[in-house]
Design a protein around this motif. Structure first.
Motif, PDB file in Angstrom:
ATOM      1  N   THR A 215      29.685  -0.797  67.928  1.00  0.00           N
ATOM      2  CA  THR A 215      30.493  -1.974  67.585  1.00  0.00           C
ATOM      3  C   THR A 215      29.836  -2.810  66.491  1.00  0.00           C
ATOM      4  OG1 THR A 215      31.515  -2.028  69.773  1.00  0.00           O
ATOM      5  CG2 THR A 215      31.544  -4.072  68.505  1.00  0.00           C
ATOM      6  N   PRO A 216      28.520  -3.113  66.569  1.00  0.00           N
ATOM      7  CA  PRO A 216      27.918  -3.919  65.508  1.00  0.00           C
ATOM      8  C   PRO A 216      27.842  -3.213  64.150  1.00  0.00           C
ATOM      9  CG  PRO A 216      26.603  -4.028  67.497  1.00  0.00           C
ATOM     10  CD  PRO A 216      27.587  -2.924  67.692  1.00  0.00           C
TER      11      PRO A 216
ATOM     12  N   LYS B 205      31.483   3.183  70.769  1.00  0.00           N
ATOM     13  CA  LYS B 205      32.618   2.603  70.045  1.00  0.00           C
ATOM     14  C   LYS B 205      33.721   3.631  69.868  1.00  0.00           C
ATOM     15  CE  LYS B 205      34.743  -0.133  66.934  1.00  0.00           C
ATOM     16  NZ  LYS B 205      35.325  -1.462  67.228  1.00  0.00           N
ATOM     17  N   ALA B 206      33.363   4.840  69.457  1.00  0.00           N
ATOM     18  CA  ALA B 206      34.347   5.901  69.270  1.00  0.00           C
ATOM     19  C   ALA B 206      34.966   6.333  70.588  1.00  0.00           C
ATOM     20  CB  ALA B 206      33.696   7.094  68.570  1.00  0.00           C
ATOM     21  N   ALA B 207      34.177   6.297  71.657  1.00  0.00           N
ATOM     22  CA  ALA B 207      34.652   6.765  72.954  1.00  0.00           C
ATOM     23  C   ALA B 207      35.731   5.864  73.522  1.00  0.00           C
ATOM     24  CB  ALA B 207      33.486   6.865  73.937  1.00  0.00           C
TER      25      ALA B 207
ATOM     26  N   LYS C  37      41.681   2.964  67.438  1.00  0.00           N
ATOM     27  CA  LYS C  37      41.304   1.905  66.500  1.00  0.00           C
ATOM     28  C   LYS C  37      40.374   2.423  65.413  1.00  0.00           C
ATOM     29  CE  LYS C  37      39.333  -2.774  66.477  1.00  0.00           C
ATOM     30  NZ  LYS C  37      38.791  -3.863  67.347  1.00  0.00           N
ATOM     31  N   VAL C  38      39.418   3.270  65.808  1.00  0.00           N
ATOM     32  CA  VAL C  38      38.478   3.826  64.825  1.00  0.00           C
ATOM     33  C   VAL C  38      39.231   4.645  63.778  1.00  0.00           C
ATOM     34  CG1 VAL C  38      36.578   5.455  64.504  1.00  0.00           C
ATOM     35  CG2 VAL C  38      36.489   3.804  66.386  1.00  0.00           C
ATOM     36  N   LEU C  39      40.119   5.504  64.218  1.00  0.00           N
ATOM     37  CA  LEU C  39      40.868   6.348  63.283  1.00  0.00           C
ATOM     38  C   LEU C  39      41.828   5.533  62.441  1.00  0.00           C
ATOM     39  CD1 LEU C  39      41.507   9.355  65.672  1.00  0.00           C
ATOM     40  CD2 LEU C  39      40.157   9.426  63.569  1.00  0.00           C
TER      41      LEU C  39
ATOM     42  N   GLY D  55      34.636  -1.712  76.263  1.00  0.00           N
ATOM     43  CA  GLY D  55      34.464  -0.627  77.218  1.00  0.00           C
ATOM     44  C   GLY D  55      33.723  -1.040  78.467  1.00  0.00           C
ATOM     45  N   THR D  56      33.086  -2.225  78.433  1.00  0.00           N
ATOM     46  CA  THR D  56      32.366  -2.710  79.607  1.00  0.00           C
ATOM     47  C   THR D  56      33.223  -3.685  80.402  1.00  0.00           C
ATOM     48  OG1 THR D  56      31.366  -4.600  78.447  1.00  0.00           O
ATOM     49  CG2 THR D  56      30.176  -2.491  78.359  1.00  0.00           C
TER      50      THR D  56
END
Length: 482
Positions: A80-81, A108-110, A115-117, A389-390
């Motif tokens: 994320t950072p 982040k990708a998991a 959002k990443v794509l 994710g947390t």
């Protein structure tokens, strides 16, 4: 035929520990770099691959750009950072080598694959959850449409989410990571403020049965089922390090909480003792993460087998906060554990977090006094960091605890106080970190112990002086970032 593959931790802020092994990516109070284990593991599976860890090696894009020219597959770890910088690097790679397939891995990708794509067309796919054999399938030339555990952009530009991949149950099927360290990394570039230098770290298992609401890896990639390598498999990698990396002075086992399985850690300690660990004159020690509830009997066996240091997450000295974050730990148990470690000569690096749910000025004071009382050898004080994710992130979102922005770091890599409460604003929590450090370290008892350590060991003197300069620089930059 295996694709020509590069595993990359992209260039980032100066001194930024954003590696695929750092639990929380940021600039540390003392310059530190964790090994990029989460990149090294699939790199060990992919024949002929190469690993570059740019931040630890002070490498810029210009330093590494030529490395992508002949690559058919580039795997970047993201967090994320570091995400904006990682996307920028992916776009630079595509601009230089348009035919390269680019995949992102990491927490982040998991948890935010769509959002990443959506962020950049330069990213062709992301790996969700545990990704070692997912990457191997892609590197082996398997069509993306057939690879379990990925989300990808198809030929029409549409984003497709394939079915999940089962986690690895037989951990012995994963090859050693230390040969990749030896092949591709300069191990002297890796520092831990509390570890002997140079050190090597790797996992003996994955997953953590604890349910701490803030903890990143178990909630995003590793899971809560602790899956372990066999003892002979672990010992053989230790033998490799001793034989092939003779400059190493410490081995750190990076399992989330290795000591949760007391019989297993006792067996590991006995096996390491048989190799010579713990004997007078043996040049290498070992250390690991630990929960502050390890029985004295187990600690005695660990010490006899060469354990020098435990990295312990105390988090808070307030019992209600520990309940709030589902730590599964009693303050009185942690106090006795710490006393046992002091009695046995096991060094503790204690970590604390300010700003967790339930925090008040009174609980911060309680935690500072608690830390002074139990007196770990060294400490790290962090701000509560709600990573996507947390459960902590979910709580912060639902309760409106975010302070203006979802950014975890400043543009320079310094951690931001993200959580703010009606009774305790983020600015106050931020300032309390510096107060915590000063009140813990600037005591006659602690200063005397540090000076004594320096007098006894010239190498330690040089190291502590360097770390002192870095520490005060860290505090100065925090004030500028506030």
């Amino acid at each position: 035929m295996t694709l020509r593959t590069l595993f990359l931790q992209a260039p980032s802020f100066d001194g930024y520990d954003g590696g695929a092994g750092a639990r929380y990516q940021m600039k540390r109070e003392v310059r530190s770099f964790w090994y990029p284990t989460w990149l090294a593991q699939p790199a060990a599976l992919v024949e002929g691959s190469r690993l570059i860890d740019a931040p630890a090696h002070d490498q810029s894009w210009d330093d590494i750009a030529h490395e992508v020219d002949d690559k058919e597959l580039v795997i970047l770890h993201t967090s994320t950072p570091s995400f904006r910088q990682d996307v920028h690097t992916a776009e630079l790679i595509k601009g230089r080598n348009p035919n390269a397939i680019i995949g992102f891995i990491g927490a982040k990708a998991a948890v935010e694959s769509q959002k990443v794509l959506d962020t950049s067309a330069a990213v062709d796919f992301v790996c969700r959850n545990e990704f070692d054999f997912t990457v191997l399938d892609v590197a082996s030339g398997m069509p993306l449409s057939e690879v379990d555990g990925i989300s990808y952009r198809d030929a029409s530009g549409a984003i497709v989410h394939n079915k999940d991949r089962a986690v690895v149950e037989d951990m012995d099927t994963l090859p050693f990571v230390s040969p990749i360290y030896k092949r591709d990394l300069t191990i002297e570039k890796y520092f831990g403020g509390y570890l002997r230098h140079p050190y090597v770290s790797f996992y003996t298992g994955r997953g953590c049965k604890s349910r701490c609401t803030f903890c990143l890896w178990p909630q995003t990639v590793g899971g809560h089922n602790y899956r372990t390598r066999s003892i002979p498999h672990v010992v053989e990698e230790v033998r490799y390090v001793l034989r092939e990396m003779p400059q190493v002075k410490e081995i750190f086992f990076d399992d989330d909480t290795l000591t949760d399985n007391a019989p297993r850690i006792e067996e590991i300690a006995v096996a390491l003792g048989a190799l010579g660990f713990g004997r007078p004159g043996f040049p290498v020690s070992w250390s690991c993460n630990a929960k502050a509830n390890v029985p004295r009997k187990t600690l005695e066996i660990m010490k006899a087998g060469g354990c020098r240091l435990l990295l312990v997450g105390y988090e808070s000295g307030n019992q209600k906060i520990l309940h709030n974050i589902k730590k599964g730990l009693r303050v009185d148990v942690a106090r006795q554990f710490t006393k046992d470690c002091h009695d046995l000569g096991i060094v503790i690096h204690g970590t604390f977090i300010l700003g967790l749910p339930g925090e008040t000025l009174e609980t911060i004071e309680e935690t500072i006094e608690y830390a002074k009382e139990i007196n770990p050898h060294t400490i790290q004080v962090s701000l509560a960091a709600p990573y996507p994710g947390t459960f902590l992130y979910k709580q912060a979102t639902e309760n409106g605890w975010f302070d203006n922005s979802n950014e975890l770091l400043t543009d320079g890599g310094t951690q931001i106080a993200q959580l703010s409460y009606p009774h305790l604003p983020a600015s106050v929590i931020f300032d309390k970190v510096e107060e915590f450090y000063k009140r813990f370290y600037f005591r006659p008892r602690k200063m005397g112990a540090i000076v004594g350590e320096m007098i006894r060991d010239f190498d330690m003197m040089k190291r502590r002086l360097r770390e002192g300069v870095e520490f005060f620089s860290f505090l100065r930059h925090r004030k500028q970032a506030a």
